[in-house]
Design a protein around this motif. Sequence first.
Motif, short mmCIF file in Angstrom:
data_model
loop_
_atom_site.label_atom_id
_atom_site.label_comp_id
_atom_site.label_asym_id
_atom_site.label_seq_id
_atom_site.Cartn_x
_atom_site.Cartn_y
_atom_site.Cartn_z
N PRO A 90 0.80 -1.23 0.00
CA PRO A 90 0.00 0.00 0.00
C PRO A 90 0.83 1.28 0.00
N ALA A 91 2.06 1.22 0.48
CA ALA A 91 2.88 2.42 0.55
C ALA A 91 3.34 2.89 -0.82
N SER A 92 3.48 1.96 -1.76
CA SER A 92 4.02 2.37 -3.06
C SER A 92 3.04 2.21 -4.22
N ALA A 93 1.92 1.53 -4.00
CA ALA A 93 0.98 1.29 -5.10
C ALA A 93 0.24 2.57 -5.46
N VAL A 94 0.12 2.81 -6.76
CA VAL A 94 -0.58 4.00 -7.24
C VAL A 94 -1.12 3.71 -8.65
N LEU A 95 -2.30 4.26 -8.94
CA LEU A 95 -2.87 4.19 -10.29
C LEU A 95 -2.57 5.50 -11.00
N THR A 96 -2.12 5.40 -12.24
CA THR A 96 -1.81 6.59 -13.02
C THR A 96 -2.71 6.63 -14.25
N PRO A 97 -2.94 7.83 -14.77
CA PRO A 97 -3.80 7.94 -15.95
C PRO A 97 -3.11 7.40 -17.21
N HIS A 103 -4.24 4.93 -25.57
CA HIS A 103 -4.53 4.08 -24.41
C HIS A 103 -5.73 4.63 -23.65
N GLU A 104 -6.71 5.14 -24.36
CA GLU A 104 -7.87 5.79 -23.76
C GLU A 104 -8.55 4.89 -22.73
N GLY A 105 -8.61 5.36 -21.48
CA GLY A 105 -9.30 4.65 -20.42
C GLY A 105 -8.44 3.64 -19.68
N THR A 106 -7.35 3.17 -20.27
CA THR A 106 -6.50 2.19 -19.62
C THR A 106 -5.55 2.91 -18.66
N HIS A 107 -5.61 2.54 -17.39
CA HIS A 107 -4.71 3.12 -16.39
C HIS A 107 -3.53 2.17 -16.18
N ARG A 108 -2.56 2.62 -15.41
CA ARG A 108 -1.42 1.77 -15.07
C ARG A 108 -1.34 1.66 -13.55
N LEU A 109 -1.14 0.43 -13.09
CA LEU A 109 -0.85 0.20 -11.69
C LEU A 109 0.66 0.21 -11.57
N CYS A 110 1.17 1.12 -10.75
CA CYS A 110 2.60 1.21 -10.53
C CYS A 110 2.87 0.95 -9.06
N TRP A 120 1.74 -2.27 -14.60
CA TRP A 120 0.89 -3.10 -15.45
C TRP A 120 -0.26 -2.26 -15.96
N PRO A 121 -0.70 -2.50 -17.17
CA PRO A 121 -1.91 -1.80 -17.66
C PRO A 121 -3.16 -2.40 -17.02
N ILE A 122 -4.08 -1.54 -16.68
CA ILE A 122 -5.35 -1.96 -16.08
C ILE A 122 -6.48 -1.45 -16.98
N PRO A 123 -7.22 -2.37 -17.61
CA PRO A 123 -8.32 -1.92 -18.48
C PRO A 123 -9.44 -1.28 -17.68
N PRO A 124 -10.22 -0.43 -18.31
CA PRO A 124 -11.30 0.28 -17.60
C PRO A 124 -12.28 -0.66 -16.90
N ALA A 125 -12.54 -1.83 -17.46
CA ALA A 125 -13.50 -2.75 -16.86
C ALA A 125 -13.04 -3.26 -15.50
N ASP A 126 -11.73 -3.24 -15.24
CA ASP A 126 -11.20 -3.79 -13.99
C ASP A 126 -10.85 -2.71 -12.96
#
Length: 177
Positions: A90-97, A103-110, A120-126
């Motif tokens: 939890p200290a380092s996890a972040v979602l970025t646009p 890559h419209e709508g796909t965020h990245r989990l860093c 990793w890419p995260i699709p909008p559905a997830d």
Amino acid sequence: MTAMEPPTDTGAPAHARESLLRRLVRPRRSGPAGSRTAAPADRLRLEHELAVSRLRLARWQQHADAYERRLGDAERERAHLLSWLAALHPASAVLTPPAGPEHEGTHRLCLFAGGWHLSWPIPPADLALFAHVPFSAGSADAHPVPDAVDQGTLIRRHVRLLAMEGAVQAGLAGRVP
């Protein structure tokens, strides 16, 4: 030569030319070898081949649909595992646009794990699975992963280190791992 006959270069009679002209200009007949309709045996063979082709198409479509369902299940499981991994860090996890318009709508989990930035890419559905992960307005470029480094290799190395650490701690405690 009469006035009705046009002059000929070949010396062929007019009726021969007309016969040739009729053969060249007449409409083509359908079917093999110029026949008007295919022989009944040919028609039956073609209908059978068409039926067999349609059955094969249906069977391959079922396979394709089954593979698509399996792929969807695997992608959903991957999203659940990444959500869990983000909860473990939890200290380092972040979602970025998204990084760009493609890559419209796909965020990245860093996140930062094992001394490395991973993403990793995260699709909008997830995205609903990642409600516990904070959102950062910065782009994913703020959490770079070196191009020459394979994330799979980094993760396997980190897992081996964690497994060795667990074995050493179990050995120090007198337990058999």
